[in-house]
Each structure stands twice: as C-alpha cells, then as structure tokens.
Design a protein around this motif. Structure first.
Motif, mmCIF file in Angstrom:
data_model
loop_
_atom_site.group_PDB
_atom_site.id
_atom_site.type_symbol
_atom_site.label_atom_id
_atom_site.label_comp_id
_atom_site.label_asym_id
_atom_site.label_seq_id
_atom_site.Cartn_x
_atom_site.Cartn_y
_atom_site.Cartn_z
ATOM 1 N N UNK A 1 0.841 -1.196 0.000
ATOM 2 C CA UNK A 1 0.000 0.000 0.000
ATOM 3 C C UNK A 1 0.884 1.256 0.000
ATOM 4 N N UNK A 2 1.932 1.231 0.839
ATOM 5 C CA UNK A 2 2.875 2.356 0.890
ATOM 6 C C UNK A 2 3.575 2.535 -0.455
ATOM 7 N N UNK A 3 3.899 1.391 -1.089
ATOM 8 C CA UNK A 3 4.561 1.435 -2.395
ATOM 9 C C UNK A 3 3.666 2.104 -3.438
ATOM 10 N N UNK A 4 2.354 1.792 -3.402
ATOM 11 C CA UNK A 4 1.422 2.357 -4.391
ATOM 12 C C UNK A 4 1.164 3.858 -4.188
ATOM 13 N N UNK A 5 1.146 4.307 -2.918
ATOM 14 C CA UNK A 5 0.859 5.733 -2.697
ATOM 15 C C UNK A 5 2.133 6.571 -2.646
ATOM 16 N N UNK A 6 3.294 5.907 -2.504
ATOM 17 C CA UNK A 6 4.547 6.654 -2.363
ATOM 18 C C UNK A 6 4.866 6.811 -0.886
ATOM 19 N N UNK A 7 6.140 6.695 -0.533
ATOM 20 C CA UNK A 7 6.522 6.665 0.887
ATOM 21 C C UNK A 7 6.342 8.016 1.577
ATOM 22 N N UNK A 8 6.250 9.116 0.793
ATOM 23 C CA UNK A 8 6.101 10.423 1.441
ATOM 24 C C UNK A 8 4.647 10.899 1.473
ATOM 25 N N UNK A 9 3.704 9.947 1.222
ATOM 26 C CA UNK A 9 2.275 10.288 1.213
ATOM 27 C C UNK A 9 1.786 10.584 2.632
ATOM 28 N N UNK A 10 0.983 11.664 2.790
ATOM 29 C CA UNK A 10 0.428 11.993 4.106
ATOM 30 C C UNK A 10 -1.104 12.030 4.005
ATOM 31 N N UNK A 11 -1.788 11.580 5.061
ATOM 32 C CA UNK A 11 -3.254 11.624 5.077
ATOM 33 C C UNK A 11 -3.854 10.244 4.866
#
Length: 303
Positions: free
Chosen positions: A102-112
């Motif tokens: 999930x982190x990989x799909x949204x990008x590691x710097x995704x917030x929210x």
C-alpha cells in the motif's frame, strides 16, 4: 517505515509472524464450518444422476452434525494440517505484505488517508501473490476434506498432509499442485481485497466517530464488516468456482457466470449466504482481533 503510519512500525518479519499466527488461530476455530462447506459444495455431483437420492447433508450445522455422528468429531478438523500450512503462507503473505505494498502504491512520502482505490489495488496484489505461493496447500486441504466415510476395506487416498503432497507429485507431477490456479487467484485476490480494504476502510471510518478509539470493540465491528463485504463480493466467485469444478460443460468462467444468471437468476450467486457469512464473518472477526492483539503485544515488547 513512514512516520504518519504508527501502525506499521513493526518489521515485515514480525508482521508476517503476527499475521500467520492470527490466520492459523482463526483457521483452527472455524475449520469445521469449512469442512461442512466443502462437503455441501461437492454433494451436488453425487445426486445429479439419481433423482431419488435424498441429499445426505442438509444445511451447514446439519452437515457438521452428520459428519460428527458418522465419522467422529475429529473428522471436522480434516485438512487442518494443510489448512495451517496454507494460512502460514497465504495469511502471512497477504496480510504481512499489505501495508508495504500500500505504501509502495501511494509513495513513501504520502500523508493523510490512503484512497480506497489504492487499498483495493494493494489487497488484490498481495492476495494474488500469496495464493500463487500457497496453491499446493489449498489443493491438498480440499482433497483431504473431500474424503468422507469410506466403506470398510477401502484404503484412504492419502494417509496425511505430507503423504498427499508427495503422492500428488509422484502420480500427477509437480504441476498438479497448481491445479485450479486461475480461478483460485481470481477468487482469493478478490476476497482478499474485500476483506483487507474493507477492514481498513471501516476501521478508518469508525475511528472518525467521536467516542470510538482503536480498541477491541472497534476491531470487532471492522472484522464483521470485512466478513460481510467478503461474502457479498466473494459469494458469486465461489459459486462459479464450485460449479466449474463440478461440471465440465462450462466453456469458461464468463460462460458459467452468464448461464447461471440466465438459468437460475441472480440469487443463485448467493446460495448459502448465511452459512458462508457464519464462516467468513467469524473467521475475519477472530483473525483481525488476534492480529491486532498480537501486533500490540509485539509493539509492547519492543518499547
């Protein structure tokens, strides 16, 4: 991992361990219902040729009672060894990989809040990967569960789980362990998405309601929600899978889906909804409750 997701602060190996343990515990508690489901799904074939034959198994609890009476209580836990093999591999991988993917799909710097589409995509991915690895355990589990009471003098096909693996490889080749991989990947990826993404989403929604905290009650509600969505979405897939395994006249999955819809109407896809919810609902509640407690325990040791 990332600072905004305190829930994923334990390592992949530890998450895998917690997931495998939770899945195995849920399997141990609910396998009698699963054995009953397999017998009920397979019984139609035997009755088709003989119009006068009375079905041997009636209803989920009736089937459990019949098996216990005829074959002894322990028969309800038939297939528990490959069932546990399956949950260690499949449960550990699909749940353990979910957060990292999930982190990989949204990008590691995704917030929210992660969008629902990304949660579904992540769960489809981990479900497909996990069942590809665990398919042999699934096959052996179903074969062991399918064996009912044998007449005296008839030897069992397999003496146990390990014997079943070796017999299948010896007689049918290594490839046979991946029989039914197509429908199995589809079914498990879809059900995994229904379970994990809905648990994630329901829990996120509940936690926004004033007065709700990240406690056992929240986990219980989210687990029930996950089980309900898994059955709603997974039931048609399961009916199609069972019909295709039991009847070779269907050309493809789509053909089976269309014919079932045309001949039996839309409700045919929800045959056995209540027993299925009994099984998947209880499985999800037990699994997610155990998983959250196991993670909490690991975190408390670490801190």
């Amino acid at each position: 991992m990332s600072h905004h997701q305190p829930k994923t602060d334990i390592s992949f190996a530890k998450t895998f361990g917690c997931s495998a343990f939770a899945a195995c515990f849920a399997e141990l508690c609910t396998i009698p219902l699963d054995t009953a489901k397999v017998r009920l799904q397979l019984q139609k074939k035997a009755v088709a040729g003989d119009a006068l034959a009375v079905p041997k198994y009636r209803g989920m609890l009736g089937t459990v009672a019949t098996i216990a009476r005829e074959e002894g209580l322990t028969s309800l836990w038939k297939g528990i060894i490959p069932g546990l093999h399956r949950q260690c591999l499949f449960g550990g991988l699909r749940i353990g990989l979910y957060e990292p993917v999930k982190t990989f799909y949204v990008g590691s710097d995704f917030v929210g809040d992660v969008p629902l589409s990304k949660k579904i995509l992540a769960a489809l991915t981990t479900g497909a990967v996990a069942i590809t690895v665990a398919n042999p355990t699934d096959l052996v589990k179903v074969r062991l569960q399918a064996e009912g009471k044998l007449p005296p003098g008839v030897p069992r096909r397999y003496s146990g789980a390990l014997n079943a693996y070796s017999t299948i490889v010896r007689k049918e080749g290594v490839g046979a362990l991946w029989t039914g991989i197509g429908p199995n990947v589809a079914r498990n990826a879809i059900i995994n998405a229904a379970e994990l993404a809905s648990y994630d989403q329901v829990k996120q929604t509940i936690l926004k309601i004033p007065g709700f905290t990240d406690n056992v009650f929240t986990h219980l509600l989210s687990g029930l929600g996950a089980g309900f969505f898994a059955v709603c979405i997974g039931s048609p897939v399961d009916v199609v899978k069972s019909r295709m395994m039991g009847d070779s006249s269907y050309k493809s999955t789509v053909d089976c889906f269309v014919k079932t819809l045309k001949n039996d109407g839309p409700f045919a896809f929800y045959k056995g909804f209540i027993p299925n919810f009994g099984r998947l609902g209880s499985w999800n509640v037990i699994m997610f409750l155990t998983l959250e407690q196991a993670k909490k325990f690991v975190r408390s040791i670490e801190s």
